[in-house]
Design a protein around this motif. Structure first.
Motif, PDB file in Angstrom:
ATOM      1  N   HIS A 159      35.650 -33.218  19.277  1.00 39.48           N
ATOM      2  CA  HIS A 159      36.682 -33.900  19.451  1.00 39.48           C
ATOM      3  C   HIS A 159      37.162 -34.299  18.491  1.00 39.48           C
ATOM      4  O   HIS A 159      36.731 -34.965  16.927  1.00 39.48           O
ATOM      5  CB  HIS A 159      35.466 -35.228  19.186  1.00 39.48           C
ATOM      6  N   CYS A 160      38.469 -34.979  18.559  1.00 43.86           N
ATOM      7  CA  CYS A 160      39.236 -34.315  16.941  1.00 43.86           C
ATOM      8  C   CYS A 160      40.256 -35.847  16.304  1.00 43.86           C
ATOM      9  O   CYS A 160      40.964 -35.877  15.768  1.00 43.86           O
ATOM     10  CB  CYS A 160      40.264 -33.246  16.364  1.00 43.86           C
ATOM     11  N   PHE A 176      38.189 -42.396  14.430  1.00 40.65           N
ATOM     12  CA  PHE A 176      36.730 -41.951  15.075  1.00 40.65           C
ATOM     13  C   PHE A 176      35.848 -43.693  15.587  1.00 40.65           C
ATOM     14  O   PHE A 176      34.911 -43.800  16.466  1.00 40.65           O
ATOM     15  CB  PHE A 176      35.855 -41.282  14.809  1.00 40.65           C
ATOM     16  N   ALA A 179      34.626 -42.160  19.424  1.00 42.77           N
ATOM     17  CA  ALA A 179      33.392 -41.550  19.173  1.00 42.77           C
ATOM     18  C   ALA A 179      33.442 -42.177  20.529  1.00 42.77           C
ATOM     19  O   ALA A 179      32.847 -41.203  21.066  1.00 42.77           O
ATOM     20  CB  ALA A 179      33.184 -41.595  17.794  1.00 42.77           C
ATOM     21  N   TYR A 183      28.800 -32.811  22.831  1.00 43.26           N
ATOM     22  CA  TYR A 183      29.866 -33.130  22.252  1.00 43.26           C
ATOM     23  C   TYR A 183      29.441 -32.874  20.527  1.00 43.26           C
ATOM     24  O   TYR A 183      28.742 -32.611  19.811  1.00 43.26           O
ATOM     25  CB  TYR A 183      29.666 -35.006  22.202  1.00 43.26           C
ATOM     26  N   GLN A 184      30.664 -33.118  20.133  1.00 42.02           N
ATOM     27  CA  GLN A 184      31.169 -32.995  18.476  1.00 42.02           C
ATOM     28  C   GLN A 184      32.055 -33.142  18.047  1.00 42.02           C
ATOM     29  O   GLN A 184      33.066 -33.208  18.552  1.00 42.02           O
ATOM     30  CB  GLN A 184      30.699 -31.198  17.833  1.00 42.02           C
ATOM     31  N   ASP A 185      31.814 -33.612  16.551  1.00 38.38           N
ATOM     32  CA  ASP A 185      33.240 -33.506  16.352  1.00 38.38           C
ATOM     33  C   ASP A 185      33.547 -33.996  14.503  1.00 38.38           C
ATOM     34  O   ASP A 185      32.934 -32.964  14.411  1.00 38.38           O
ATOM     35  CB  ASP A 185      33.165 -35.992  16.546  1.00 38.38           C
ATOM     36  N   THR A 187      34.136 -36.011  12.090  1.00 33.35           N
ATOM     37  CA  THR A 187      34.754 -37.510  11.674  1.00 33.35           C
ATOM     38  C   THR A 187      33.305 -37.329  10.598  1.00 33.35           C
ATOM     39  O   THR A 187      32.743 -36.608   9.770  1.00 33.35           O
ATOM     40  CB  THR A 187      33.839 -38.380  12.448  1.00 33.35           C
ATOM     41  N   PRO A 206      27.964 -34.629  15.726  1.00 28.62           N
ATOM     42  CA  PRO A 206      29.406 -35.059  14.950  1.00 28.62           C
ATOM     43  C   PRO A 206      29.116 -34.782  13.720  1.00 28.62           C
ATOM     44  O   PRO A 206      27.988 -34.880  13.215  1.00 28.62           O
ATOM     45  CB  PRO A 206      29.103 -37.323  14.751  1.00 28.62           C
ATOM     46  N   SER A 212      33.986 -26.145  12.771  1.00 28.55           N
ATOM     47  CA  SER A 212      33.493 -26.876  14.520  1.00 28.55           C
ATOM     48  C   SER A 212      33.921 -26.099  15.431  1.00 28.55           C
ATOM     49  O   SER A 212      32.455 -25.792  16.884  1.00 28.55           O
ATOM     50  CB  SER A 212      34.841 -27.362  14.441  1.00 28.55           C
TER      51      SER A 212
END
Length: 355
Positions: A74-75, A79, A83, A97-99, A101, A126, A313
């Motif tokens: 998630h970019c 966020f 998010a 899920y990863q981001d 932030t 995250p 990432s």
């Protein structure tokens, strides 16, 4: 490996595009997604990738889209607004899920959703970029050196300019203030209220505490109750920041925030590949046990923050594609081990000693 499905949401942003291009270079074919089909299509056509426009407030459509996806990167910021709907959709669709932030509130949110994620067998991780992989990994390595530590200070020194997204996140913090963790609780402080002299790795510099993500995440990774994060800043600029504390009420106003963010859209551009290649980042940490008089210093040098975010990432994504463990909330070091930062291109080894 390549039969697993990946989504990069916010792929047309500065960092999202960098991640998408590197994913293709590594042989992956991610689904590019975001709110605007008009912005998605040129990149998707150039890279020969599938694309889908989907809004985060359309929860049913988002969940349906994610059912066939194994991992989301998630970019799309801010966020603080994006998010939660993505995390909820990932839990509902059983998608990791990863981001990227750097916002403390997002780490706190993910931590609060640990039980739901665990029950669904979904990983919430995250902060799989520059914030917070290098500092989080250094914090974990330092904690291993002094497991009973009472205080942890972290920091970094970089010449890299801000991307548009990072600049907007910084604007959001202007009206709030800085932050430290004291006795286990996050405490909001004035800008530049805490300062000290630090040798991040290229000589001593005056530095001030900032509301960096590790104020939340380093506590989840180590359990150390007192945490602060520092960056170098000229004494003159720190003085200006302290004066700004009187106007935090004004900087919180939505019209002021919107005006400042419009200025970012007009003037801030992320650095090009050549510029990024010239830059490094010096990560520093100090851990101590006050009552016992124990103290150790740790350092690691990495590539510039944007390259750390891209490679970090994708390293976490690759880890999750083969992941067989339990779900729940994880910091990068808790998920992949503190050695994660050492495996990233342009990174050196973590070195711990006594200065």
């Amino acid at each position: 490996m390549n039969n697993k499905k990946i989504m990069i949401y916010g792929a047309y942003g500065y960092t999202g595009e960098l991640i998408a291009r590197e994913a293709v270079a590594k042989g992956y074919r991610p689904l590019l997604a975001g709110r605007s089909s008009q912005k998605l299509q040129p990149l998707a056509e150039e890279l020969g990738l599938p694309a889908m426009a989907v809004c985060l407030d359309s929860s049913e459509t988002l969940e349906r889209t994610l059912r066939d996806i194994d991992v989301v990167i998630h970019c799309a910021g801010p966020f603080s607004a994006t998010a939660e709907p993505m995390m909820l959709a990932c839990i509902a669709s059983r998608t990791h899920y990863q981001d990227i932030t750097g916002e403390m509130s997002v780490y706190q949110l993910a931590h609060s959703m640990n039980a739901e994620a665990k029950a669904a067998g979904v990983v919430l991780c995250p902060g799989t970029g520059f914030d917070v992989i290098p500092t989080d990994c250094l914090a974990a390595a330092l904690h291993k050196a002094i497991p009973t530590a009472t205080h942890l200070s972290l920091g970094f020194d970089s010449d890299s300019p801000l991307s548009p997204g990072t600049a907007k996140t910084s604007i959001e913090s202007l009206g709030v203030g800085s932050a430290i963790r004291r006795n286990g609780e996050i405490e909001i402080t004035g800008h530049a209220e805490f300062s000290r002299t630090i040798d991040f790795g290229r000589g001593e510099k005056f530095a001030v505490a900032i509301p960096w993500g590790d104020v939340a995440t380093a506590y989840y990774s180590t359990g150390i109750p007192n945490i602060a994060v520092y960056i170098p800043m000229s004494p003159r600029r720190a003085k200006k920041m302290r004066r700004m504390n009187r106007f935090r009420w004004l900087l919180r106003k939505q019209w002021v925030q919107d005006w400042l963010k419009r200025k970012v859209d007009k003037s801030v551009r992320g650095p090009g590949e050549e510029k990024r290649a010239e830059q490094q980042t010096w990560i520093w940490g100090e851990i101590r046990h006050d009552r016992r008089g124990e103290r150790k210093i740790g350092r690691v040098v990495t590539a510039n923050g944007y390259d750390v975010t891209v490679h970090g990432s994708l390293a976490v994504m690759e880890f999750l594609l083969d992941y067989k463990g339990p779900g729940g909330y994880f910091t990068p070091s808790k998920l992949c081990g503190y050695e994660l930062v050492e495996r990233l291109p342009g990174s050196g080894q973590i070195k711990i000693g006594i200065d």
